[in-house]
Design an enzyme around this catalytic site. Structure first.
Site, PDB file in Angstrom:
ATOM      1  N   GLU A 129      18.004  33.316  16.618  1.00 26.61           N
ATOM      2  CA  GLU A 129      16.840  32.853  17.380  1.00 26.61           C
ATOM      3  C   GLU A 129      15.569  33.656  17.147  1.00 26.61           C
ATOM      4  O   GLU A 129      15.063  34.314  18.067  1.00 26.61           O
ATOM      5  CB  GLU A 129      17.174  32.828  18.878  1.00 26.61           C
ATOM      6  CG  GLU A 129      18.368  31.941  19.207  1.00 26.61           C
ATOM      7  CD  GLU A 129      18.564  31.744  20.709  1.00 26.61           C
ATOM      8  OE1 GLU A 129      17.847  32.374  21.507  1.00 26.61           O
ATOM      9  OE2 GLU A 129      19.430  30.931  21.084  1.00 26.61           O
TER      10      GLU A 129
ATOM     11  N   ASN B 279      21.471  26.604  18.037  1.00 23.31           N
ATOM     12  CA  ASN B 279      21.761  26.917  19.437  1.00 23.31           C
ATOM     13  C   ASN B 279      21.060  25.873  20.298  1.00 23.31           C
ATOM     14  O   ASN B 279      19.847  25.680  20.169  1.00 23.31           O
ATOM     15  CB  ASN B 279      21.241  28.302  19.827  1.00 23.31           C
ATOM     16  CG  ASN B 279      22.011  29.426  19.151  1.00 23.31           C
ATOM     17  OD1 ASN B 279      22.981  29.180  18.432  1.00 23.31           O
ATOM     18  ND2 ASN B 279      21.587  30.649  19.386  1.00 23.31           N
TER      19      ASN B 279
ATOM     20  N   HIS C 124      20.890  40.287  16.342  1.00 24.12           N
ATOM     21  CA  HIS C 124      20.760  39.539  17.592  1.00 24.12           C
ATOM     22  C   HIS C 124      19.946  40.425  18.542  1.00 24.12           C
ATOM     23  O   HIS C 124      20.428  40.882  19.568  1.00 24.12           O
ATOM     24  CB  HIS C 124      22.147  39.202  18.143  1.00 24.12           C
ATOM     25  CG  HIS C 124      22.178  38.108  19.178  1.00 24.12           C
ATOM     26  ND1 HIS C 124      22.987  36.999  19.077  1.00 24.12           N
ATOM     27  CD2 HIS C 124      21.516  37.960  20.349  1.00 24.12           C
ATOM     28  CE1 HIS C 124      22.834  36.219  20.136  1.00 24.12           C
ATOM     29  NE2 HIS C 124      21.935  36.785  20.934  1.00 24.12           N
TER      30      HIS C 124
ATOM     31  N   GLU D 106      25.672  28.257  19.332  1.00 25.70           N
ATOM     32  CA  GLU D 106      25.713  28.544  20.770  1.00 25.70           C
ATOM     33  C   GLU D 106      25.511  27.254  21.530  1.00 25.70           C
ATOM     34  O   GLU D 106      24.629  26.460  21.191  1.00 25.70           O
ATOM     35  CB  GLU D 106      24.598  29.508  21.221  1.00 25.70           C
ATOM     36  CG  GLU D 106      24.792  30.935  20.813  1.00 25.70           C
ATOM     37  CD  GLU D 106      23.666  31.851  21.321  1.00 25.70           C
ATOM     38  OE1 GLU D 106      23.040  31.544  22.367  1.00 25.70           O
ATOM     39  OE2 GLU D 106      23.422  32.861  20.652  1.00 25.70           O
TER      40      GLU D 106
ATOM     41  N   TYR E 140      20.772  24.390  24.342  1.00 31.18           N
ATOM     42  CA  TYR E 140      21.113  24.492  25.767  1.00 31.18           C
ATOM     43  C   TYR E 140      20.556  23.332  26.589  1.00 31.18           C
ATOM     44  O   TYR E 140      21.222  22.808  27.459  1.00 31.18           O
ATOM     45  CB  TYR E 140      20.609  25.826  26.341  1.00 31.18           C
ATOM     46  CG  TYR E 140      21.434  26.993  25.836  1.00 31.18           C
ATOM     47  CD1 TYR E 140      22.642  27.315  26.450  1.00 31.18           C
ATOM     48  CD2 TYR E 140      21.043  27.731  24.734  1.00 31.18           C
ATOM     49  CE1 TYR E 140      23.435  28.353  25.979  1.00 31.18           C
ATOM     50  CE2 TYR E 140      21.827  28.771  24.251  1.00 31.18           C
ATOM     51  CZ  TYR E 140      23.022  29.078  24.883  1.00 31.18           C
ATOM     52  OH  TYR E 140      23.812  30.090  24.406  1.00 31.18           O
TER      53      TYR E 140
ATOM     54  N   ARG F  57      32.022  34.351  16.570  1.00 33.16           N
ATOM     55  CA  ARG F  57      30.662  34.751  16.205  1.00 33.16           C
ATOM     56  C   ARG F  57      30.283  35.968  17.030  1.00 33.16           C
ATOM     57  O   ARG F  57      30.284  35.911  18.255  1.00 33.16           O
ATOM     58  CB  ARG F  57      29.694  33.598  16.468  1.00 33.16           C
ATOM     59  CG  ARG F  57      28.243  33.991  16.257  1.00 33.16           C
ATOM     60  CD  ARG F  57      27.280  32.799  16.414  1.00 33.16           C
ATOM     61  NE  ARG F  57      25.933  33.239  16.153  1.00 33.16           N
ATOM     62  CZ  ARG F  57      24.961  33.336  17.079  1.00 33.16           C
ATOM     63  NH1 ARG F  57      25.195  32.968  18.318  1.00 33.16           N
ATOM     64  NH2 ARG F  57      23.775  33.787  16.746  1.00 33.16           N
TER      65      ARG F  57
HETATM   66  C1  FCB Z   1      20.415  32.493  23.800  1.00 35.19           C
HETATM   67  C2  FCB Z   1      20.800  33.845  23.256  1.00 35.19           C
HETATM   68  C3  FCB Z   1      22.083  34.389  23.807  1.00 35.19           C
HETATM   69  C4  FCB Z   1      22.251  34.080  25.278  1.00 35.19           C
HETATM   70  C5  FCB Z   1      22.026  32.609  25.540  1.00 35.19           C
HETATM   71  C6  FCB Z   1      22.228  32.213  26.970  1.00 35.19           C
HETATM   72  O1  FCB Z   1      19.044  32.341  23.736  1.00 35.19           O
HETATM   73  O2  FCB Z   1      20.909  33.803  21.853  1.00 35.19           O
HETATM   74  O3  FCB Z   1      22.121  35.767  23.539  1.00 35.19           O
HETATM   75  O4  FCB Z   1      21.429  34.879  26.016  1.00 35.19           O
HETATM   76  O5  FCB Z   1      20.750  32.253  25.133  1.00 35.19           O
END
Ligand code: FCB
Length: 445
Positions: free
Chosen positions: A162, A288, A117, A353, A290, A73
């Protein structure tokens, strides 16, 4: 468990790795402008050189092939392709992505391009940026140009990465480019990003072109059972998840979020027909993830990305954190995936992500990033469990292939499974890269 066709990949983005910001006719983006603004980026870092991927992509693709990646990607820099954001194509810019795509295909790696992006051509920002409706139309035009050039080699397209960040970090908190602090403009930007996605989907969708979008979603829980805490959780879930998921998958904005946002702006910018377009646009959804969010009510108003909801606070869940200060909780990913399955019409899902920054140490015999391995392992276990529960999860892209420019944090945080020495541009696969290669080889954990 993961089926044999599961797409094992890694992700990057243009401004974070390419460098070469003034080469082959590339125009300036809002991130070039923002990075040149005093105090905007830690250490005064910029993406001018980054990981020099623009020049080193053949070696980087060879590295991906060595790891056995099935998908890659990456994003295309709009200002390389249309330096002013509209008008004729800059062929030299487009050629870079043609070469990259061909090199990936030669190695049997599926190209998984994202059209946007965050690196908006600066001239479009000068004409109003995403708060202006025209930017959505320009985006669809650009998408059509790219599709015309690469449509014979690319099957899965992602329009935006995002949009929450573009809208609310870019136009409300000003932590991201273009650094504006105008809550009402941020709300307009969110809609025009979704509209741009919808228009682009219409322009490029077809038998051989599947269209998706990548959202940064999270799992939100309230700290307690007080009405203020429950309301905070509803609001944050509304802004972070439902403001995007509902129009895309149900063709309507959620009423409660619209009511919260009326404190900030009216909705005259939403035209008849927009939501129909946005709601008919998805072949797959990129997620995505985290960290989860624990939130509560607050008696002191704060200004944050959650415009229209000043009386919320983010609480500490007491879990270990990454170098970004983000709490580690793979359970949140499982909950999120189950929720998508339960609350929304079925659509193939891809984790586009997931990953973690840690303070890596380069030793004489490599980078032993056991924390990152543990993070990835935990989150992949959640993916496997979700699949076991019937979630249509079709692929996973680790963030990130390479250490890179982490936006307003500059080059400090390292998310790569491959270490980059920025002085020499030398690449060293970390233990996590070797571990991931083994996961791919075995087809699972
Ligand atoms: C996301 C972004 C990516 C990177 C990660 C850690 O929000 O899409 O570009 O910065 O976080």
């Amino acid at each position: 468990m993961f089926d044999p066709g599961f797409l094992w990949g890694a992700a990057t983005s243009s401004y974070q790795i390419e460098g070469a910001v003034a080469e082959d006719g590339r125009g300036p983006s809002i991130w070039d402008t923002f990075a040149a603004t005093p105090d905007a980026i830690q250490g005064g870092d910029t993406g001018a050189v980054a990981a020099d991927h623009y020049h080193r992509f053949p070696g980087d693709v060879a590295l991906m092939a060595g790891l056995g990646l099935r998908g890659y990607r990456f994003s295309l820099a709009w200002p390389r392709i249309q330096p002013t954001g509209s008008g004729a194509v800059n062929q030299r810019g487009l050629d870079f992505y043609r070469r990259l795509t061909d090199t990936l295909l030669d190695q049997g790696i599926q190209p998984w391009p994202t059209l946007y992006h965050w690196d908006l051509p600066q001239p479009l920002e000068d004409r109003g940026g995403w708060p202006a409706r025209d930017t959505a139309e320009r985006f669809a035009e650009y998408a059509a140009l790219v599709h015309e050039a690469l449509g014979d080699r690319v099957t899965h397209w992602t329009t935006l990465n995002e949009p929450w960040c573009s809208a609310f970090l870019g136009y409300a908190t000003g932590r991201h480019a273009p650094g504006r602090r105008e809550p009402a403009a941020a709300v307009r930007a969110a809609h025009h990003l979704l509209l741009g996605h919808g228009l682009a989907a219409e322009a490029i969708r077809g038998d051989d072109s599947h269209v998706g979008i990548t959202l940064n979603l999270t799992h939100v829980t309230p700290v307690g059972t007080e009405p203020a805490d429950l309301d905070a959780a509803r609001r944050i879930d509304g802004m972070q998840n439902r403001l995007f998921l509902d129009p895309l998958l149900r063709g309507a904005y959620p009423d409660d979020v619209l009511a919260d946002l009326r404190e900030v702006t009216g909705f005259g910018h939403v035209h008849d027909g927009d939501l129909k377009r946005i709601g008919a646009s998805l072949d797959h959804l990129g997620v995505n993830y985290y960290a989860p969010m624990l939130v509560g009510g607050s008696s002191t108003p704060t200004q944050s990305a959650y415009v229209g909801s000043p009386l919320v606070r983010v609480a500490d869940g007491g879990r270990p954190r990454t170098a970004m200060g983000w709490e580690i909780d793979e359970r949140g990913l499982l909950e999120l995936l189950l929720r998508l399955k339960d609350d929304y019409p079925a659509v193939p899902l891809y984790i586009t992500e997931n990953g973690a920054a840690f303070d890596d140490v380069v030793e004489h015999d490599g980078v032993h990033d056991a924390h990152r391995v543990a993070y990835l392992d935990g989150h992949l276990r959640s993916c496997a469990q979700a699949i076991g529960h019937g979630v249509p999860l079709k692929g996973y892209f680790v963030w990130s292939l390479l250490d890179n420019f982490e936006w307003s944090f500059g080059y400090g945080p390292r998310f790569g499974i491959v270490h980059v020495d920025y002085a020499t541009q030398h690449r060293t696969p970390k233990d996590s890269a070797r571990w991931y290669a083994e996961v791919i080889r075995r087809g699972g954990l």
